[in-house]
Design a protein around this motif. Structure first.
Motif, mmCIF file in Angstrom:
data_model
loop_
_atom_site.group_PDB
_atom_site.id
_atom_site.type_symbol
_atom_site.label_atom_id
_atom_site.label_comp_id
_atom_site.label_asym_id
_atom_site.label_seq_id
_atom_site.Cartn_x
_atom_site.Cartn_y
_atom_site.Cartn_z
ATOM 1 N N VAL A 51 -95.492 6.681 11.353
ATOM 2 C CA VAL A 51 -94.584 6.320 10.265
ATOM 3 C C VAL A 51 -93.745 7.539 9.897
ATOM 4 N N GLY A 52 -92.471 7.331 9.674
ATOM 5 C CA GLY A 52 -91.560 8.420 9.347
ATOM 6 C C GLY A 52 -90.817 8.948 10.560
ATOM 7 N N ARG A 53 -91.257 8.583 11.742
ATOM 8 C CA ARG A 53 -90.563 8.971 12.969
ATOM 9 C C ARG A 53 -89.466 7.958 13.257
ATOM 10 N N LYS A 54 -88.618 8.272 14.228
ATOM 11 C CA LYS A 54 -87.553 7.330 14.594
ATOM 12 C C LYS A 54 -88.157 6.003 15.054
ATOM 13 N N ARG A 55 -89.196 6.087 15.880
ATOM 14 C CA ARG A 55 -89.894 4.882 16.360
ATOM 15 C C ARG A 55 -91.343 4.934 15.887
ATOM 16 N N ILE A 88 -79.626 7.375 11.436
ATOM 17 C CA ILE A 88 -80.037 8.598 10.750
ATOM 18 C C ILE A 88 -79.582 8.600 9.289
ATOM 19 N N TRP A 89 -78.547 7.815 8.976
ATOM 20 C CA TRP A 89 -78.003 7.777 7.624
ATOM 21 C C TRP A 89 -78.583 6.649 6.783
ATOM 22 N N SER A 90 -79.433 5.845 7.347
ATOM 23 C CA SER A 90 -79.939 4.660 6.661
ATOM 24 C C SER A 90 -81.452 4.694 6.539
ATOM 25 N N GLN A 91 -81.969 4.095 5.468
ATOM 26 C CA GLN A 91 -83.409 3.947 5.327
ATOM 27 C C GLN A 91 -83.891 2.654 5.980
ATOM 28 N N ALA A 92 -82.972 1.803 6.387
ATOM 29 C CA ALA A 92 -83.340 0.516 6.979
ATOM 30 C C ALA A 92 -84.169 0.721 8.246
ATOM 31 N N GLN A 93 -85.125 -0.177 8.435
ATOM 32 C CA GLN A 93 -85.989 -0.155 9.607
ATOM 33 C C GLN A 93 -85.808 -1.480 10.339
ATOM 34 N N GLU A 94 -85.801 -1.436 11.662
ATOM 35 C CA GLU A 94 -85.587 -2.642 12.450
ATOM 36 C C GLU A 94 -86.809 -2.923 13.314
ATOM 37 N N LEU A 95 -87.136 -4.205 13.452
ATOM 38 C CA LEU A 95 -88.234 -4.658 14.310
ATOM 39 C C LEU A 95 -87.655 -5.034 15.663
ATOM 40 N N TYR A 96 -88.276 -4.524 16.734
ATOM 41 C CA TYR A 96 -87.811 -4.797 18.096
ATOM 42 C C TYR A 96 -88.893 -5.515 18.886
ATOM 43 N N ALA A 97 -88.458 -6.445 19.730
ATOM 44 C CA ALA A 97 -89.338 -7.133 20.679
ATOM 45 C C ALA A 97 -88.567 -7.279 21.981
ATOM 46 N N ASP A 98 -89.186 -6.895 23.069
ATOM 47 C CA ASP A 98 -88.548 -6.971 24.388
ATOM 48 C C ASP A 98 -87.191 -6.274 24.417
ATOM 49 N N GLY A 99 -87.091 -5.136 23.716
ATOM 50 C CA GLY A 99 -85.882 -4.334 23.748
ATOM 51 C C GLY A 99 -84.728 -4.828 22.895
ATOM 52 N N ARG A 100 -84.954 -5.861 22.086
ATOM 53 C CA ARG A 100 -83.862 -6.327 21.222
ATOM 54 C C ARG A 100 -84.323 -6.455 19.775
ATOM 55 N N VAL A 143 -86.158 -4.455 7.717
ATOM 56 C CA VAL A 143 -86.560 -4.206 6.335
ATOM 57 C C VAL A 143 -85.525 -3.243 5.787
ATOM 58 N N ARG A 144 -84.883 -3.627 4.674
ATOM 59 C CA ARG A 144 -83.810 -2.796 4.127
ATOM 60 C C ARG A 144 -83.696 -3.003 2.624
ATOM 61 N N LYS A 145 -83.158 -1.996 1.961
ATOM 62 C CA LYS A 145 -82.838 -2.147 0.545
ATOM 63 C C LYS A 145 -81.629 -3.079 0.437
ATOM 64 N N THR A 146 -81.615 -3.889 -0.613
ATOM 65 C CA THR A 146 -80.529 -4.864 -0.738
ATOM 66 C C THR A 146 -79.231 -4.235 -1.229
ATOM 67 N N SER A 147 -79.310 -3.041 -1.829
ATOM 68 C CA SER A 147 -78.094 -2.325 -2.238
ATOM 69 C C SER A 147 -78.387 -0.826 -2.254
ATOM 70 N N VAL A 148 -77.340 -0.059 -2.246
ATOM 71 C CA VAL A 148 -77.471 1.398 -2.248
ATOM 72 C C VAL A 148 -78.099 1.886 -3.556
ATOM 73 N N VAL A 179 -92.191 1.508 1.375
ATOM 74 C CA VAL A 179 -91.991 1.939 -0.012
ATOM 75 C C VAL A 179 -92.659 3.291 -0.227
ATOM 76 N N THR A 180 -93.877 3.449 0.300
ATOM 77 C CA THR A 180 -94.592 4.721 0.178
ATOM 78 C C THR A 180 -93.831 5.844 0.890
ATOM 79 N N MET A 181 -93.332 5.562 2.089
ATOM 80 C CA MET A 181 -92.585 6.564 2.849
ATOM 81 C C MET A 181 -91.294 6.938 2.119
ATOM 82 N N TRP A 182 -90.555 5.941 1.646
ATOM 83 C CA TRP A 182 -89.296 6.220 0.952
ATOM 84 C C TRP A 182 -89.537 7.020 -0.325
#
Length: 153
Positions: A71-75, A92-104, A109-114, A139-142
């Motif tokens: 947790v906290g790493r790029k992947r 690198i500029w966003s706190q949003a995290q993306e879930l990937y499966a089979d390379g896509r 998970v993202r904040k709804t506003s800045v 939430v803990t990481m942020w």
């Protein structure tokens, strides 16, 4: 999609709703990495290591239900129920995290506003308790990142 709304100014408490119905709650710990979550009346503890890079979701008997690593790493990953979910920071500029499966990309998970603290959790195919665990980990990481940035400034 889940929407997590912060319910306390002083603590990291969130109520999580799906289609307008309350389905879970997250209550972050003040003194250690992690917190407590409740999903549909079932309680879990989330505990992290001292560096905030590993987290475990424990049931009432102390059994590991899910585990997050790097947790906290790029992947980073979450393992639960024999499935490993792969996450990646959106940029690198966003706190949003993306879930990937089979390379896509299949979810995020993202904040709804800045400026706000509400969070949108869109992780299709992931069991609800694991989605709320991912929310609590992020939430803990942020919060740790914000505290570190405040201390540095």
């Amino acid at each position: 999609m889940l929407i997590a709304k912060r319910t306390s100014v002083w603590r990291t408490r969130y109520q999580v709703s799906q289609d307008g119905h309350l389905v879970a709650a997250w209550d972050g710990s003040l003194w250690r990495s992690g917190g407590d979550l409740n999903v549909a009346g079932q309680g879990f503890q989330v505990r992290g290591n001292a560096w905030g890079s590993r987290f475990s979701m424990l049931d009432k008997a102390g059994g590991v239900v899910a585990a997050a690593d790097r947790v906290g790493r790029k992947r980073w990953t979450v393992a639960a129920g024999g499935v490993t979910y792969h996450f990646q920071r959106a940029s690198i500029w966003s706190q949003a995290q993306e879930l990937y499966a089979d390379g896509r990309k299949v979810g995020s998970v993202r904040k709804t506003s800045v400026w706000g603290s509400d969070i949108a959790v869109d992780l299709p195919g992931v069991p609800l308790p694991v989605q709320v665990f991912v929310l609590g980990v992020l939430v803990t990481m942020w919060q740790a990142q914000a505290s570190a940035a405040g201390a540095a400034g």
